[in-house]
Enzyme design. Structure first.
Site, short mmCIF file in Angstrom:
data_model
loop_
_atom_site.label_atom_id
_atom_site.label_comp_id
_atom_site.label_asym_id
_atom_site.label_seq_id
_atom_site.Cartn_x
_atom_site.Cartn_y
_atom_site.Cartn_z
N HIS A 188 0.83 -1.20 0.00
CA HIS A 188 0.00 0.00 0.00
C HIS A 188 0.87 1.26 0.00
O HIS A 188 0.57 2.23 -0.70
CB HIS A 188 -0.92 -0.02 1.22
CG HIS A 188 -1.74 1.21 1.36
ND1 HIS A 188 -2.63 1.61 0.38
CD2 HIS A 188 -1.79 2.15 2.30
CE1 HIS A 188 -3.19 2.74 0.76
NE2 HIS A 188 -2.70 3.08 1.92
N GLU A 429 -6.90 -11.68 -13.97
CA GLU A 429 -5.67 -11.70 -13.16
C GLU A 429 -5.31 -13.10 -12.69
O GLU A 429 -4.47 -13.28 -11.82
CB GLU A 429 -5.76 -10.72 -11.99
CG GLU A 429 -7.03 -10.78 -11.18
CD GLU A 429 -7.13 -9.68 -10.11
OE1 GLU A 429 -6.15 -8.97 -9.87
OE2 GLU A 429 -8.20 -9.57 -9.51
N ASP A 453 -1.37 -9.51 -9.98
CA ASP A 453 -1.73 -10.88 -9.60
C ASP A 453 -1.45 -11.86 -10.73
O ASP A 453 -0.98 -12.97 -10.49
CB ASP A 453 -3.21 -10.95 -9.19
CG ASP A 453 -3.39 -10.51 -7.75
OD1 ASP A 453 -2.61 -10.98 -6.90
OD2 ASP A 453 -4.28 -9.69 -7.48
N CYS A 500 -4.76 -2.68 -15.72
CA CYS A 500 -4.75 -1.80 -14.53
C CYS A 500 -3.68 -2.21 -13.53
O CYS A 500 -3.56 -1.60 -12.48
CB CYS A 500 -6.12 -1.74 -13.89
SG CYS A 500 -6.66 -3.31 -13.22
C1 PEP Z 1 -3.57 -6.49 -10.09
O1 PEP Z 1 -3.59 -7.57 -9.51
O2 PEP Z 1 -2.83 -6.24 -11.06
C2 PEP Z 1 -4.44 -5.38 -9.63
C3 PEP Z 1 -4.55 -4.28 -10.33
O3 PEP Z 1 -5.11 -5.52 -8.46
P1 PEP Z 1 -4.40 -5.42 -7.02
O4 PEP Z 1 -3.01 -4.89 -7.23
O5 PEP Z 1 -5.23 -4.49 -6.22
O6 PEP Z 1 -4.44 -6.82 -6.55
MG MG Z 2 -5.21 -8.03 -8.17
#
Ligand code: PEP
Ligand code: MG
Length: 542
Positions: A188, A429, A453, A500
């Site tokens: 985070h 993912e 992920d 993303c």
């Molecule tokens: C990811 O897994 O790439 C993602 C955008 O989600 P998070 O990083 O919140 O798991």
């Molecule tokens: Mg993720």
């Protein structure tokens, strides 16, 4: 001058004083007192001060993160006035003739133990709260309460690691940089630093001793070094680098309002990722075309109990309104694995990243899921919202989700509550979702590839484990081929596809992503303009 190396998770140079954020519990000394009334009075004064601090924290949090997230400080204020709690402290002082700090400490232990042993999940959660308010009072009593975690001048935050609930208390205008002993690239803190456009280092092997407080330091986010009490030569060099960086940033500002289009005319959407409504300011400042990922789980993480439908509605409405007609994609609750909220009472798991997380929790706790969906649908009237679901592995899950979302809409219809029929997408993912993306594409309006992920599951490299860095290849051909396959399958069904995950901001891959036909890249706000710059300098025809 002493220097420590670490892993940079965001570039830039910060020059300023160190501010330690330590979580160490305080040692309480027990001593006898002569006059119980005087000691009780001393306690009352400290309690009053604690109340004032909590009221201030509530107002601050309300302004920054909204009423829902601020509510915890209101609960703390109420707990301060709990008769049983107060009677216990006062009795210990008067009966045992001991100091107030000790009485508060004993009461905190007794009450938190009592709460922890209760069956009711909400009451269980109060155990941490009673400790929290007691520690605040003890800090005031012992004079250790200089509000160590805030400062009135911009500082370099040095901490063991930072939990989302701790960062919410920080005045972001007063943070120059984050430096932590622990944490990982996708923690985070790292994501927050990218959002705020400030340098951050993780994995810095430094002892967090009090002596560091207030010392001058330079954080070099390019080379991953923190210099403590830098010598003149280093300071001059770093200041020069900082000025060069500011100059570069200025040039990027000129790209505001311009299109994300290559020299040969291919355009792509560049959106931003956020974890909080407060981040909207960074989105606007960096001129993102929309929000490609609103990590809604932070609303849950920053709370001590389930956020209500109304609290969530206010947050999503604010995001929709602020973005004024630009697309805002809310990713439904992705709790579990590294993102734990105690009140969910999830079992401890051997492999939490592969455990009960994200959509799996939502599908096993439909009421929690439906509350969030109702809030999203209700807010959809206020802008251009979209919703997407994390951690999909099967067609059945998508069908179950669609059935639940239809139920939610039918319930809203019944109550004559207006909503828009928003786009529904899924995150790709997991390798399973990639392999059946041809089938999934028939069911949804868009795909958003979560490369964080997807990379960890494909390469079998735990994204939270810094020791695996040497085994992690962000450009692994397997992941890139998967992205390509997803793009092909999405376009066959005429749906759009975005990225993303953090890889979306990797400028070495921008050209390849555009060639694959990626329609949208959603990145930390501070990466929007560098990415636009990259896109505008590409010529895919060559
Ligand atoms: C990811 O897994 O790439 C993602 C955008 O989600 P998070 O990083 O919140 O798991
Ligand atoms: Mg993720």
């Amino acid at each position: 001058m002493i220097e420590y190396g670490g892993k940079s998770v965001y570039g830039g140079i910060a020059v300023g004083k160190i501010h330690l954020m330590s979580k160490s519990e305080q040692q309480i000394v027990k001593y006898s007192i002569e006059n119980g009334d005087d000691e009780t009075e001393r306690f009352e004064a400290a309690k009053k001060e604690a109340g004032n601090q909590l009221a201030e924290l509530y107002d601050k949090a309300k302004k920054e993160v909204g009423e829902a997230n601020a509510a915890i400080f209101e609960i703390h204020q109420m707990m301060l006035d709990d008769d049983d709690y107060l009677d216990s402290i006062k009795n210990i002082i008067s009966e045992q003739h001991v100091n107030a700090e000790y009485a508060v400490g004993v009461t905190a232990d007794n009450f938190s133990e009592m709460f922890s042993s209760m069956d009711d999940a909400y009451m269980k959660e109060r155990a941490a709260d009673v400790k929290d308010i007691s520690e605040r009072i003890i800090r005031i009593l012992t004079g250790a309460d200089t509000e160590k975690n805030t400062s009135d001048e911009p500082v370099i935050i040095l901490a063991d690691d930072l939990a989302p609930s701790e960062t919410v208390q920080l005045d972001k205008n007063l943070v120059l940089s984050f430096v932590t002993v622990h944490g990982s690239t996708n923690s985070h803190t790292a994501i927050l630093a990218r959002t705020m456009n400030i340098p951050a280092l993780i994995g810095v092997n430094i002892e967090l001793s009090e002596e560091l407080e207030g010392k001058m330091a330079v954080v070099d986010g390019f080379d991953g070094i923190i210099y403590i009490e830098p010598d003149e030569e280093t300071l001059i060099k770093m200041r020069k680098r900082k000025d060069d960086e500011t100059e570069k940033q200025k040039l990027l500002q000129e790209l505001k309002g311009k299109e994300n289009i290559t020299k040969d005319g291919k355009s792509v959407l560049v959106y931003a990722n956020i974890g909080n409504v407060k981040d909207l300011a960074y989105v606007l400042k960096n001129d993102a075309g929309g929000i490609g990922l609103f990590r809604s789980e932070f609303i849950y993480l920053e709370n001590k109990t389930y956020p209500t439908e109304n609290e969530q509605f206010q947050i999503y409405k604010k995001a929709a309104e602020t973005m004024a007609g630009k697309r805002v994609i809310i990713r439904t609750l992705d709790i579990g694995a590294d993102k734990q909220a105690d009140y969910f009472n999830l079992d401890k798991e051997e492999n939490p990243a592969m455990g009960l997380r994200a959509i799996r929790i939502c599908l096993t706790r439909p009421e929690v899921f439906k509350t969030q969906l109702r809030a999203i649908y209700r807010a959809s009237k206020y802008g251009k919202l979209a919703v997407m679901y994390p951690m999909i592995t099967s067609l059945e899950e998508v069908k179950k989700i669609k059935a639940i979302s239809s139920e939610v809409k039918a319930e809203l219809d019944e109550k004559n509550i207006p909503y828009n029929n928003i786009e529904e997408g899924i995150m790709i993912e997991t390798p399973a979702a990639v392999m059946i993306s041809d089938m999934l594409a028939k069911e949804v309006d868009f795909f958003s590839i979560g490369t964080n992920d997807l990379s960890q599951y494909t390469m079998a490299v735990d994204r939270q484990n810094p020791k695996l860095d040497e085994f992690f290849n962000p450009h692994h051909e397997a992941v890139l081929r998967m992205i390509e396959m997803v793009c092909r399958n999405a376009h066959k069904e005429n749906i759009w596809v975005g990225i993303c995950g953090e890889l979306g901001a990797d400028l070495e891959l921008t050209e390849r992503f555009l060639e694959m036909g990626v329609d949208e890249l959603s990145v930390s706000p501070s990466y929007v303009l560098p990415l636009r710059n990259k896109i505008r300098n590409l010529d895919l025809s060559k």
